[in-house]
Enzyme design. Structure first.
Site, PDB file in Angstrom:
ATOM      1  N   LYS A   9       0.819  -1.217   0.000  1.00 58.68           N
ATOM      2  CA  LYS A   9       0.000   0.000   0.000  1.00 58.68           C
ATOM      3  C   LYS A   9       0.861   1.278   0.000  1.00 58.68           C
ATOM      4  CE  LYS A   9      -3.974  -2.143   2.282  1.00 58.68           C
ATOM      5  NZ  LYS A   9      -5.035  -1.945   3.280  1.00 58.68           N
ATOM      6  N   TYR A  49     -12.561  -1.953  -3.552  1.00 60.22           N
ATOM      7  CA  TYR A  49     -13.083  -2.020  -2.179  1.00 60.22           C
ATOM      8  C   TYR A  49     -14.606  -1.866  -2.132  1.00 60.22           C
ATOM      9  CZ  TYR A  49      -8.432  -2.066  -0.018  1.00 60.22           C
ATOM     10  OH  TYR A  49      -7.176  -2.423   0.402  1.00 60.22           O
TER      11      TYR A  49
HETATM   12  P1  CMP Z   1      -7.427  -4.409   3.739  1.00 57.23           P
HETATM   13  O1  CMP Z   1      -6.925  -5.740   4.129  1.00 57.23           O
HETATM   14  O2  CMP Z   1      -6.850  -3.812   2.491  1.00 57.23           O
HETATM   15  O3  CMP Z   1      -9.017  -4.430   3.610  1.00 57.23           O
HETATM   16  C1  CMP Z   1      -9.827  -3.307   3.815  1.00 57.23           C
HETATM   17  C2  CMP Z   1      -9.050  -2.127   4.329  1.00 57.23           C
HETATM   18  O4  CMP Z   1      -9.843  -1.124   4.939  1.00 57.23           O
HETATM   19  C3  CMP Z   1      -8.127  -2.589   5.434  1.00 57.23           C
HETATM   20  O5  CMP Z   1      -7.104  -3.371   4.937  1.00 57.23           O
HETATM   21  C4  CMP Z   1      -7.727  -1.254   6.040  1.00 57.23           C
HETATM   22  O6  CMP Z   1      -6.783  -0.554   5.247  1.00 57.23           O
HETATM   23  C5  CMP Z   1      -9.062  -0.523   5.955  1.00 57.23           C
HETATM   24  N1  CMP Z   1      -9.845  -0.637   7.195  1.00 57.23           N
HETATM   25  C6  CMP Z   1     -10.512  -1.702   7.648  1.00 57.23           C
HETATM   26  N2  CMP Z   1     -11.146  -1.427   8.804  1.00 57.23           N
HETATM   27  C7  CMP Z   1     -10.869  -0.142   9.076  1.00 57.23           C
HETATM   28  C8  CMP Z   1     -11.229   0.733  10.127  1.00 57.23           C
HETATM   29  N3  CMP Z   1     -12.016   0.332  11.131  1.00 57.23           N
HETATM   30  N4  CMP Z   1     -10.759   1.984  10.090  1.00 57.23           N
HETATM   31  C9  CMP Z   1      -9.973   2.399   9.073  1.00 57.23           C
HETATM   32  N5  CMP Z   1      -9.603   1.611   8.035  1.00 57.23           N
HETATM   33  C10 CMP Z   1     -10.030   0.360   8.037  1.00 57.23           C
END
Ligand code: CMP
Length: 141
Positions: A9, A49
């Site tokens: 990322k 997403y």
């Molecule tokens: P990822 O594994 O890429 O999947 C979804 C992404 O959303 C996660 O990693 C984080 O970067 C982000 N994310 C998930 N939950 C939260 C949260 N509660 N607050 C902020 N970002 C989040």
């Protein structure tokens, strides 16, 4: 053998940790089948997403994921999807186990250094989101 998708990322890219993260993945037994460096558009990040649309963190997540370059990587290993989830650690680095990529390199729950597919079905969809079939190389040659 199973394939999964990781994305290094923008926070990890900006901190110059891409090489260390790729080395960590190789040392953990994953073989690289494909990788590219790109900057996601808002439409691409939003589509990737889409499952999180409507959640309170969605808009900030899309902003973060478009804030700098990323490296999507296709990885191969036995039981790759589950093993990669273990190697990267919990979403929130404060909860991630010692030695995991997020414990080592992530700064927050959002800026958490690396993404990994969460199921074999998601892995297949996410691999094809970034790579056409012909871009996938057999790492054994
Ligand atoms: P990822 O594994 O890429 O999947 C979804 C992404 O959303 C996660 O990693 C984080 O970067 C982000 N994310 C998930 N939950 C939260 C949260 N509660 N607050 C902020 N970002 C989040």
């Amino acid at each position: 053998m199973e394939r999964t998708l990781a994305i290094i990322k923008p926070d990890a890219m900006g901190a110059g940790k891409a090489g260390k993260i790729l080395a960590h993945l190789e040392t953990s037994g994953f073989r690289v089948c494909a990788l590219r460096m790109m900057r996601l558009t808002e439409a691409q990040a939003g589509a990737f997403y889409a499952v999180h649309r409507g959640r309170p963190f969605y808009e900030s997540l899309v902003r973060f994921m478009t804030s700098g370059p990323v490296i999507p990587v296709v990885l191969e290993a036995e039981n790759a999807v589950a093993r990669l989830r273990e190697v990267i650690g919990a979403t929130d680095p404060a909860e991630a186990a010692e030695g995991t990529i997020r414990k080592l390199y992530a700064g927050s729950k959002e800026r958490n250094a690396i993404h990994a597919s969460d199921s074999p079905k998601a892995a297949a969809e996410e691999v094809s989101f970034f790579f056409p079939q012909e871009a996938l190389v057999d790492p054994e040659g």
